[in-house]
Design an enzyme around this catalytic site. Structure first.
Site, mmCIF file in Angstrom:
data_model
loop_
_atom_site.group_PDB
_atom_site.id
_atom_site.type_symbol
_atom_site.label_atom_id
_atom_site.label_comp_id
_atom_site.label_asym_id
_atom_site.label_seq_id
_atom_site.Cartn_x
_atom_site.Cartn_y
_atom_site.Cartn_z
ATOM 1 N N ASP A 80 -7.365 21.926 21.452
ATOM 2 C CA ASP A 80 -7.394 21.915 22.914
ATOM 3 C C ASP A 80 -8.722 22.195 23.406
ATOM 4 O O ASP A 80 -9.511 22.871 22.634
ATOM 5 C CB ASP A 80 -6.190 22.672 23.480
ATOM 6 N N LYS A 81 -9.067 21.723 24.548
ATOM 7 C CA LYS A 81 -10.294 22.499 25.328
ATOM 8 C C LYS A 81 -9.941 22.850 26.572
ATOM 9 O O LYS A 81 -8.893 22.157 27.408
ATOM 10 C CB LYS A 81 -11.167 21.379 25.347
ATOM 11 N N HIS A 82 -10.631 23.933 27.459
ATOM 12 C CA HIS A 82 -10.547 24.170 28.758
ATOM 13 C C HIS A 82 -11.827 24.557 29.225
ATOM 14 O O HIS A 82 -12.600 25.144 28.702
ATOM 15 C CB HIS A 82 -9.649 25.724 28.585
ATOM 16 N N SER A 83 -11.772 24.261 30.635
ATOM 17 C CA SER A 83 -12.786 24.530 31.368
ATOM 18 C C SER A 83 -12.546 25.498 32.512
ATOM 19 O O SER A 83 -11.671 25.602 32.991
ATOM 20 C CB SER A 83 -13.424 23.284 32.092
ATOM 21 N N THR A 120 -7.276 19.174 37.140
ATOM 22 C CA THR A 120 -7.060 17.767 36.353
ATOM 23 C C THR A 120 -5.604 17.040 36.561
ATOM 24 O O THR A 120 -5.446 16.196 36.696
ATOM 25 C CB THR A 120 -7.050 18.215 34.915
ATOM 26 N N ARG A 168 -4.020 33.628 43.473
ATOM 27 C CA ARG A 168 -5.501 33.869 43.498
ATOM 28 C C ARG A 168 -6.127 32.745 44.232
ATOM 29 O O ARG A 168 -7.144 33.121 44.719
ATOM 30 C CB ARG A 168 -5.844 33.988 41.786
ATOM 31 N N SER A 183 -5.280 34.128 32.297
ATOM 32 C CA SER A 183 -4.775 32.859 33.022
ATOM 33 C C SER A 183 -5.015 31.775 32.284
ATOM 34 O O SER A 183 -4.053 30.763 31.657
ATOM 35 C CB SER A 183 -5.345 32.630 34.343
ATOM 36 N N LYS A 187 -2.033 30.346 28.921
ATOM 37 C CA LYS A 187 -1.261 29.064 28.891
ATOM 38 C C LYS A 187 -1.745 28.365 27.691
ATOM 39 O O LYS A 187 -0.796 27.620 26.862
ATOM 40 C CB LYS A 187 -2.077 27.921 29.874
ATOM 41 N N LYS A 188 -2.785 28.600 27.018
ATOM 42 C CA LYS A 188 -3.074 28.204 25.621
ATOM 43 C C LYS A 188 -2.490 28.722 24.564
ATOM 44 O O LYS A 188 -2.083 27.697 23.577
ATOM 45 C CB LYS A 188 -4.792 28.198 25.612
#
Length: 436
Positions: A80-83, A120, A168, A183, A187-188
């Site tokens: 996976d990827k997260h920004s 997203t 938040r 956060s 999730k990841k």
């Protein structure tokens, strides 16, 4: 556990024990503490920070507040990827189908808009029928048969984060390294990942304003994630201008389709997407080198396989089966599209990207309150990159608005967000540094 005592101790700068953090997060999950207490805790952490050990404890407590998925039976690397969030950042929409077409499985748990940044899930909900909250059986079926599924946090995945995330957003506690770290990673980690790449942004459109702040966050994320057994690296990237040439939910879906159809080559966002694809493919063991991985990603794009995977994901999760072939039949557009004229001739030299993100929010494309309904139609398109030479009156962007009054107000805001110089300039490199 007395919630106000934990809040007081953190407010006063004391270090919390892992058991105290776990108890507080458990109470957040089951609703036995109030929204006000959760907000006070977030503000105390914002001002006082957390040690590395406290951040690990917070991350694990939030992960363990719900189910933790296992993909042992899927037979593919789980990646996976997260920004950390930016303006015009729709990388995930294109990246997931690209790497899925190359052999990875991508169970991507994404979020909604946060502050001035787009979400997203909000973008995907511009597609009629797309279910961002499927049950676990459909989620697993889509990952297994398509290779990727971009969804939101179900009630069973890191539910504590889901509640704290919304708080938040409306209490000015977004840009806290411990809260961001917990956060993202809760999730990841709950999604059962084996590898993860992170896009940690800095600049006028990011939560971290400087590259140094971004590096601190990237280091915290990488260390916590690797310590939890997920092979993780990060790229520190520039967000001093919108990443795509569009900002807004429907408009970023259109941009996604244009990209997957090969109509956005040579752009900053292409550079970033290919870099992340290469990281993911090497970490997942599908490619031996970054150069080999980038070639694979380019082939997935040029062959149309990535576009096909995106269409399959949309269909599997409830969207139209012919969405990629006929998007204009399904996407609604704003009734007023107004150009933003350059106030003078010269070169676009600087951009307050955050102001552009807030312009989208003001148009109705983001939320001021968690319960706000989004207008998916509105936003900005045809945004020119920094370094572009413009003539007075030439459009530097297009405003998509629900009313003429909204359009006129946002035209002025966009003009004020840019500086036009009398001397040529260039965009900064989109990738500043790699952290592993």
């Amino acid at each position: 556990m007395i919630p106000q005592e934990i809040i007081r101790r953190k407010r006063d700068g004391e270090t919390l024990a892992a058991t105290e953090i776990a108890d507080f997060i458990a109470a957040l999950s089951n609703g036995s503490i109030s929204e006000g207490q959760a907000a006070a805790f977030a503000m105390a952490v914002f001002f006082r920070g957390m040690t590395r050990e406290e951040t690990v404890a917070l991350t694990l407590a939030m992960r363990d507040s719900g189910d933790v998925l296992s993909w042992a039976d899927i037979g593919k690397p789980i990646s996976d990827k997260h920004s950390t969030g930016g303006v015009g950042d729709n990388v995930s929409l294109m990246l997931a189908p690209i790497v899925a077409a190359c052999g990875l499985a991508v169970p991507m748990i994404s979020g909604r808009g946060l502050g001035h940044t787009g979400g997203t899930l909000d973008k995907l909900e511009a597609i009629p029928g797309y279910d961002v909250m499927p049950d676990e059986a459909l989620f697993r079926h889509t990952v297994r048969h398509v290779g990727c599924a971009i969804i939101g946090q179900t009630g069973d995945l890191a539910p504590a984060d889901k509640r704290l995330y919304a708080i938040r957003d409306v209490t000015a506690t977004v840009d806290s390294i411990p809260l961001i770290t917990a956060s993202i990673l809760s999730k990841k980690l709950a999604a059962g990942l084996e590898t993860l790449v992170l896009d940690v942004k800095f600049g006028s459109g990011a939560f971290m304003l400087s590259a140094e702040e971004a590096e601190l966050l990237a280091s915290a994320l990488v260390q916590v994630a690797n310590g939890a057994g997920v092979k993780t690296s990060a790229l520190i990237t520039d967000m001093n201008e919108p990443l795509a040439d569009a900002a807004g939910n429907t408009l970023e879906i259109i941009h996604c389709l244009d990209f997957l159809n090969g109509r956005k080559t040579g752009t900053r966002i292409e550079t970033l997407i290919l870099a992340f694809a290469a990281e993911m493919l090497v970490q997942g063991g599908v490619a031996a080198t970054l150069a080999e991985a980038e070639t694979m990603a380019r082939d997935a794009l040029s062959s149309g396989r990535a576009l096909e995977r995106f269409g399959q994901m949309v269909s599997a999760l409830g969207g139209p089966v012919d969405f990629v072939e006929r998007p204009e039949q399904y996407l609604t557009t704003a009734p007023h599209v107004v150009p933003v004229p350059a106030p003078k001739s010269g070169w676009l030299s600087t951009c307050q990207a955050r102001d552009l993100g807030m312009a989208v929010v003001e148009l109705g494309g983001g939320r001021r309150h968690p319960s706000d309904k989004i207008d998916h139609r509105v936003g900005l398109s045809a945004i020119l990159p920094l370094g572009t030479k413009v003539e007075a009156g030439q459009p530097i962007a297009l405003v998509h608005a629900a009313s003429r009054e909204d359009a006129a107000r946002i035209v002025a805001s966009v003009q004020q967000a840019y500086t036009i110089s009398e001397v040529p300039g260039t965009s900064a490199a989109v990738i500043a540094k790699r952290v592993e």
